[in-house]
Design a protein around this motif. Structure first.
Motif, PDB file in Angstrom:
ATOM      1  N   UNK A  58       9.896  28.620  23.482  1.00 58.98           N
ATOM      2  CA  UNK A  58       8.968  27.820  22.691  1.00 58.98           C
ATOM      3  C   UNK A  58       9.656  27.329  21.415  1.00 58.98           C
ATOM      4  N   UNK A  59      10.457  28.189  20.813  1.00 62.25           N
ATOM      5  CA  UNK A  59      11.187  27.811  19.608  1.00 62.25           C
ATOM      6  C   UNK A  59      12.211  26.709  19.915  1.00 62.25           C
ATOM      7  N   UNK A  60      12.893  26.805  21.042  1.00 63.29           N
ATOM      8  CA  UNK A  60      13.873  25.779  21.440  1.00 63.29           C
ATOM      9  C   UNK A  60      13.167  24.441  21.690  1.00 63.29           C
ATOM     10  N   UNK A  61      11.990  24.490  22.369  1.00 69.18           N
ATOM     11  CA  UNK A  61      11.234  23.258  22.601  1.00 69.18           C
ATOM     12  C   UNK A  61      10.783  22.633  21.273  1.00 69.18           C
ATOM     13  N   UNK A  62      10.333  23.484  20.357  1.00 62.87           N
ATOM     14  CA  UNK A  62       9.903  22.995  19.057  1.00 62.87           C
ATOM     15  C   UNK A  62      11.072  22.351  18.313  1.00 62.87           C
ATOM     16  N   UNK A  63      12.236  22.975  18.335  1.00 65.60           N
ATOM     17  CA  UNK A  63      13.420  22.421  17.671  1.00 65.60           C
ATOM     18  C   UNK A  63      13.819  21.077  18.291  1.00 65.60           C
ATOM     19  N   UNK A  64      13.712  20.965  19.617  1.00 60.03           N
ATOM     20  CA  UNK A  64      14.037  19.709  20.299  1.00 60.03           C
ATOM     21  C   UNK A  64      13.053  18.612  19.884  1.00 60.03           C
ATOM     22  N   UNK A  65      11.755  18.928  19.860  1.00 63.08           N
ATOM     23  CA  UNK A  65      10.749  17.952  19.444  1.00 63.08           C
ATOM     24  C   UNK A  65      10.962  17.536  17.994  1.00 63.08           C
ATOM     25  N   UNK A  66      11.290  18.510  17.154  1.00 65.10           N
ATOM     26  CA  UNK A  66      11.523  18.209  15.746  1.00 65.10           C
ATOM     27  C   UNK A  66      12.725  17.291  15.571  1.00 65.10           C
TER      28      UNK A  66
END
Length: 106
Positions: A7-15
């Motif tokens: 979830x953190x990796x997905x959030x970083x990618x979206x950011x």
């Protein structure tokens, strides 16, 4: 724990994607604004050139309205009749303006 990392990796990618899009939009808007500014300056310059070209040569000044008035009368040229430069003190000018104002309901 792995789910939290994903979830953190997905959030970083979206950011990161949002940051790139924001920078691209900002650069596009800045370029558009610069283009509009140049277009407005060119349009204003061509209008002023047309105005100055239509005036006689002896009246041309630096600006389109820079011709000096022929007389020193306050009512001629670019000065409005209500100017009264130096004719009244600021207090009496204020009093004359406020005394002529109609008060509603009074």
């Amino acid at each position: 724990m792995e789910a939290l990392q994903r979830a953190d990796a997905r959030f970083e990618t979206k950011l990161a994607t949002l940051e790139r899009e924001f920078v691209q939009r900002f650069q596009h808007e800045a370029a558009s604004r610069d283009g509009l500014k140049i277009q407005l300056q060119d349009s204003l310059r061509s209008c002023m050139d047309k105005i100055l070209a239509s005036r006689p040569a002896q009246e041309r000044g630096r600006f389109a309205d820079a011709a000096s008035p022929k007389s020193e009368d306050c009512h001629s040229g670019l000065v409005t009749p209500r100017c009264n430069f130096g004719g009244m003190s600021p207090a009496s000018a204020w009093a004359s303006r406020t005394s002529s104002v109609a008060v509603p309901g009074g």
